[in-house]
Design a protein around this motif. Sequence first.
Motif, PDB file in Angstrom:
ATOM      1  N   UNK A 171       0.872  -1.164   0.000  1.00  0.00           N
ATOM      2  CA  UNK A 171       0.000   0.000   0.000  1.00  0.00           C
ATOM      3  C   UNK A 171       0.910   1.214   0.000  1.00  0.00           C
ATOM      4  N   UNK A 172       0.725   2.120  -0.961  1.00  0.00           N
ATOM      5  CA  UNK A 172       1.599   3.280  -0.966  1.00  0.00           C
ATOM      6  C   UNK A 172       0.882   4.486  -1.538  1.00  0.00           C
ATOM      7  N   UNK A 173       1.236   5.643  -1.005  1.00  0.00           N
ATOM      8  CA  UNK A 173       0.674   6.883  -1.532  1.00  0.00           C
ATOM      9  C   UNK A 173       1.562   7.457  -2.617  1.00  0.00           C
ATOM     10  N   UNK A 174       2.739   6.863  -2.792  1.00  0.00           N
ATOM     11  CA  UNK A 174       3.645   7.381  -3.808  1.00  0.00           C
ATOM     12  C   UNK A 174       3.484   6.550  -5.073  1.00  0.00           C
ATOM     13  N   UNK A 175       2.843   7.139  -6.046  1.00  0.00           N
ATOM     14  CA  UNK A 175       2.599   6.382  -7.275  1.00  0.00           C
ATOM     15  C   UNK A 175       3.885   5.906  -7.941  1.00  0.00           C
ATOM     16  N   UNK A 176       4.914   6.726  -8.026  1.00  0.00           N
ATOM     17  CA  UNK A 176       6.143   6.228  -8.668  1.00  0.00           C
ATOM     18  C   UNK A 176       6.662   4.964  -7.997  1.00  0.00           C
ATOM     19  N   UNK A 177       6.471   4.887  -6.680  1.00  0.00           N
ATOM     20  CA  UNK A 177       6.918   3.706  -5.967  1.00  0.00           C
ATOM     21  C   UNK A 177       6.129   2.478  -6.418  1.00  0.00           C
ATOM     22  N   UNK A 178       4.822   2.634  -6.500  1.00  0.00           N
ATOM     23  CA  UNK A 178       4.003   1.503  -6.949  1.00  0.00           C
ATOM     24  C   UNK A 178       4.385   1.111  -8.376  1.00  0.00           C
ATOM     25  N   UNK A 179       4.581   2.127  -9.223  1.00  0.00           N
ATOM     26  CA  UNK A 179       4.908   1.845 -10.620  1.00  0.00           C
ATOM     27  C   UNK A 179       6.251   1.150 -10.743  1.00  0.00           C
ATOM     28  N   UNK A 180       7.202   1.546  -9.900  1.00  0.00           N
ATOM     29  CA  UNK A 180       8.547   0.994 -10.014  1.00  0.00           C
ATOM     30  C   UNK A 180       8.671  -0.386  -9.413  1.00  0.00           C
ATOM     31  N   UNK A 181       7.763  -0.717  -8.487  1.00  0.00           N
ATOM     32  CA  UNK A 181       7.962  -1.912  -7.680  1.00  0.00           C
ATOM     33  C   UNK A 181       7.002  -3.041  -8.034  1.00  0.00           C
ATOM     34  N   UNK A 182       5.764  -2.681  -8.403  1.00  0.00           N
ATOM     35  CA  UNK A 182       4.707  -3.692  -8.410  1.00  0.00           C
ATOM     36  C   UNK A 182       4.533  -4.356  -9.773  1.00  0.00           C
ATOM     37  N   UNK A 183       4.069  -5.615  -9.733  1.00  0.00           N
ATOM     38  CA  UNK A 183       3.779  -6.351 -10.952  1.00  0.00           C
ATOM     39  C   UNK A 183       2.348  -6.089 -11.410  1.00  0.00           C
ATOM     40  N   UNK A 184       1.513  -5.663 -10.453  1.00  0.00           N
ATOM     41  CA  UNK A 184       0.110  -5.444 -10.762  1.00  0.00           C
ATOM     42  C   UNK A 184      -0.391  -4.455  -9.728  1.00  0.00           C
ATOM     43  N   UNK A 185      -1.298  -3.572 -10.110  1.00  0.00           N
ATOM     44  CA  UNK A 185      -1.737  -2.552  -9.167  1.00  0.00           C
ATOM     45  C   UNK A 185      -3.260  -2.466  -9.153  1.00  0.00           C
ATOM     46  N   UNK A 186      -3.832  -2.525  -7.968  1.00  0.00           N
ATOM     47  CA  UNK A 186      -5.260  -2.264  -7.806  1.00  0.00           C
ATOM     48  C   UNK A 186      -5.423  -0.813  -7.402  1.00  0.00           C
ATOM     49  N   UNK A 187      -6.520  -0.197  -7.870  1.00  0.00           N
ATOM     50  CA  UNK A 187      -6.826   1.153  -7.395  1.00  0.00           C
ATOM     51  C   UNK A 187      -8.099   1.090  -6.577  1.00  0.00           C
ATOM     52  N   UNK A 188      -8.076   1.809  -5.477  1.00  0.00           N
ATOM     53  CA  UNK A 188      -9.208   1.807  -4.577  1.00  0.00           C
ATOM     54  C   UNK A 188      -9.718   3.238  -4.520  1.00  0.00           C
TER      55      UNK A 188
END
Lengths: 419, 509
Positions: free
Chosen positions: B464-481
């Motif tokens: 869970x992160x508020x920093x989008x670049x972090x999610x983009x750089x790290x995750x294989x798949x992203x859910x948005x809530x």
Amino acid sequence: MAAPTNSDVALSEQLPGAGGGPVTPKRGMPKINLRASGIYIAFALIVVLFAITTDGALLQPQNISNVIIQNSYILILAIGMILIIIAGHIDLSVGSVVAATGAIAAVLMVDHGWSWPLAILATLVVGGIIGAWHGYWVAYFGIPAFIVTLAGMLLFRAITMTILGNQGVGPFPEEVRTLANGFTEGYLGNVGLGPLGGADLFSIIVGGLVVIGWAVTQWRARVGRLGYGQQVEPMWLFLTKIVIAGAVVMGLIIQLARFKNLPWVLVLLAVLVLAYSVMTSKATFGRHIYAVGGNLQAATLSGVKVKSVVFWLFVNMGVLSAVAGIILAGRLNLAGPTAGNAFELDAIAAAFIGGAAVQGGVGKVIGAITGGLIMGVINNGMSLAGEPPERTMLVKGAVLLIAVAFDVWTKRRAGVAGR
Amino acid sequence: MTDDILRMRGITMEFPGVKALSDVNLTVRRGEIHAICGENGAGKSTLMKVLSGVYPHGTYSGEIEVDGEPGHFSGIRDSEHRGIVIIHQELALCAQLSIAENIFLGNERATRGMIDWNKTNHDADNLLKRVGLREKATTTVADIGVGKQQLVEIAKALSKSVRLLILDEPTAALNDRDSEHLLDLLRGLRDEGITCVIISHKLNEVISIADRISILRDGKMIRTLDPANDEITEDVIIAGMVGRDLEHRFPPHEPKIGEEVLRIENWTVHSPIQPDRAVVSNASLTLRAGEIVGLAGLMGAGRTELAMSVFGRSYGVGISGQVYKNGKEIRTRTVQEAIRHGIAYATEDRKRYGLNLIDDIKRNVSAAALTKLASRGFVNDNEENKVAESYRKSMNIKAPTVASITGKLSGGNQQKVVLAKWIFTDPDVLILDEPTRGIDVGAKYEIYTIINQLADQGKAVLVISSELPELLGLCDRIYALSAGRITGEVPREEATQERLMQFMTKGQG
Ligand SMILES: Nc1ncnc2c1ncn2[C@@H]1O[C@H](COP(=O)(O)OP(=O)(O)OP(=O)(O)O)[C@@H](O)[C@H]1O
Ligand SMILES: [Mg+2]
């Protein structure tokens, strides 16, 4: 991915040029931790002080025995109380529970003629049930312990008075009186100790075994730590500590052996202190007590069963109160309606003098015992010196305040207060 | 009066066993926004505490001059008197009091000792408007999230006649939109003549807002960057902070994704305060072995609430829905059950939910998996020490020993202890709530590396992160809530900030 600058700040200060290299255990001159050891130093000073003002009467064989027997029930209560305080709660009911359990024991043995082992067992169970009553309201219903046990203080005093009316019940069977007031037999006869006269051989052997056993445990713990490459105190300090502690214990035992052997309550206390110390420092349950008191929410989220921990601490307090109740009644040979009045305050004071923190999360069984002994020695020393009780009370109040003030001060100096 | 509102000279501060600051000089010009950067434990917070009198005059050596006059503060009251107000890294609000009461705490709107509630709430409303917080002034602080609490802190600072405002990582808990809002607020304050000192690990915002940037490393002032003389880029700042160049922000990672490990279906959670309001509605998501899944959302979208309610119902009432582990439905009604089923949740609020601050590192690390170190109910403390020591090394936790009290660690190092604690439980599913909040760039890289390693061991990770670049750089798949509903699911290849933002704001009024 170790960044060179991520080397340990503190280490690179201590060991110039260390750029995050391996941490070697450093054996230097250890600094005395005033906060941790202050209470023991204070205890030693108080003993020396009163030994001087009473011309040595404080350390006479019979008097040592008296101090132990007179304070035994407060010390037993202090063990349960410190655990509850570490978990961030308090128990104001113990004085009344002591009275109630003493009364129940008396009624069972004296009025109903139960055999003493059975009566004691039943009393302990009742103590546990009383503790469970408190524990339920505090842990599962969520009422602050202060309120629950304040109610318990009134409730169980009322029950005591209902059971006893306004007279005492006694006398107790011989065995119960011996447990509370008596001494081990001279199973092995006496030995001569030169100028000190005769002393009980059995007591001395028990003392010697305890000291040796303790030293061996300490040694094994040290070897264990070294095996894990951890820092240990330098050998000379380790040996000095062992020798001093051993000498103090043996001195105490020899004085007791010269009087009437070992008081049974001392044996009981020693067992309790040992068991509870090991429990708090080594057992998972003990760890959970500190976790609950240190940060309840974090403990909950770490999977600690916080409610059950608190519940069982109160059950434990109830059982220990019953032990104290039986011993008090046995010593007085009478269960009275006003027995145990204000014991909770002595037990709480012992815990706080012994280094517990009001917010919880901090404290040691041995600290509470030392705190209780400090008050016991002050009581005894001042009455030996013929001081009036109001002055004793004054001094005890001052000691409590100073002890806690010292704790707060050292904490502030360590920079924790400046959050 | 000089042009410099503040001069600190030769500041040295030592704690037992730690030299937090050595001979630090800092000059702040009137009306500027001055940023301070540095790794975790570099001494940023300590420097600001010295400045604001939290550590009183005499506990440190060196000189402080405010407006050219010596500033010997023996407490924050003294420094506030001179117009210096600090907002701490860890928020300091009274949870049971209302927003208005918190804002005017110690500074009450009162006539002759009696509080004027109308004025209090009215003034508070105005301040809330100024910081752009849409909450009633009478709302209890405990009922609003960490992010909103930050805005209350700022409103509180504004209520005092502040001339030099110190903000210690104010945006760490905020998402991009709210951070931007806050930065605009600071620019507005600068135009009103208020000087700001801001500590932040978010270098992009530091560059966008700061007039000058000072860099601390290991308690020493490395340099102050001035756009008049220096080129200011993230790389320059990072080089100053860590003493070398950092080539990538995210470690390269080839995911090896396996079977589904955890599936949550139709998960609905209601607010404990308003039991008829659904905080999470009908959320369904799956996590697979070896996969790093992100959960994006704005403040208040229900991300933490979703995670905590799954983790032993630690949050919320009226919870419904199913959780499947390896295809079988499991019960996670208590934290113990959740842990037993191999679920771990590392909190976003380390002080409140994560750590026993009065205890040491090793006991915090072992707290959630004590049984692993125990036989027959007794803990092997040598083994415990060894375990904690290995985490201290591998995660670069800056502390003299694992017997150091966690309450004295710097914020970022506390975060690492929380992570170590949950990694040690050896879970199959690891839920990380803002795992890099308050963590410096170098340490972030280390934590990303650790997360990748955990995934490679076959664990399912939900970040869970508020920093989008972090999610983009790290995750294989992203859910948005958004407002408690899953509004989108984006695989790594298709994920962009814009796309996520669209989903995150969907259905919000
Ligand atoms: N009260 C204290 N007692 C002992 N050591 C302390 C105390 N406060 C801070 N330290 C130590 O001083 C050093 C600097 O801490 P500080 O909180 O200033 O770091 P920081 O730069 O703000 O880091 P972060 O980015 O993680 O917040 C750290 O090594 C920390 O452990
Ligand atoms: Mg900090």
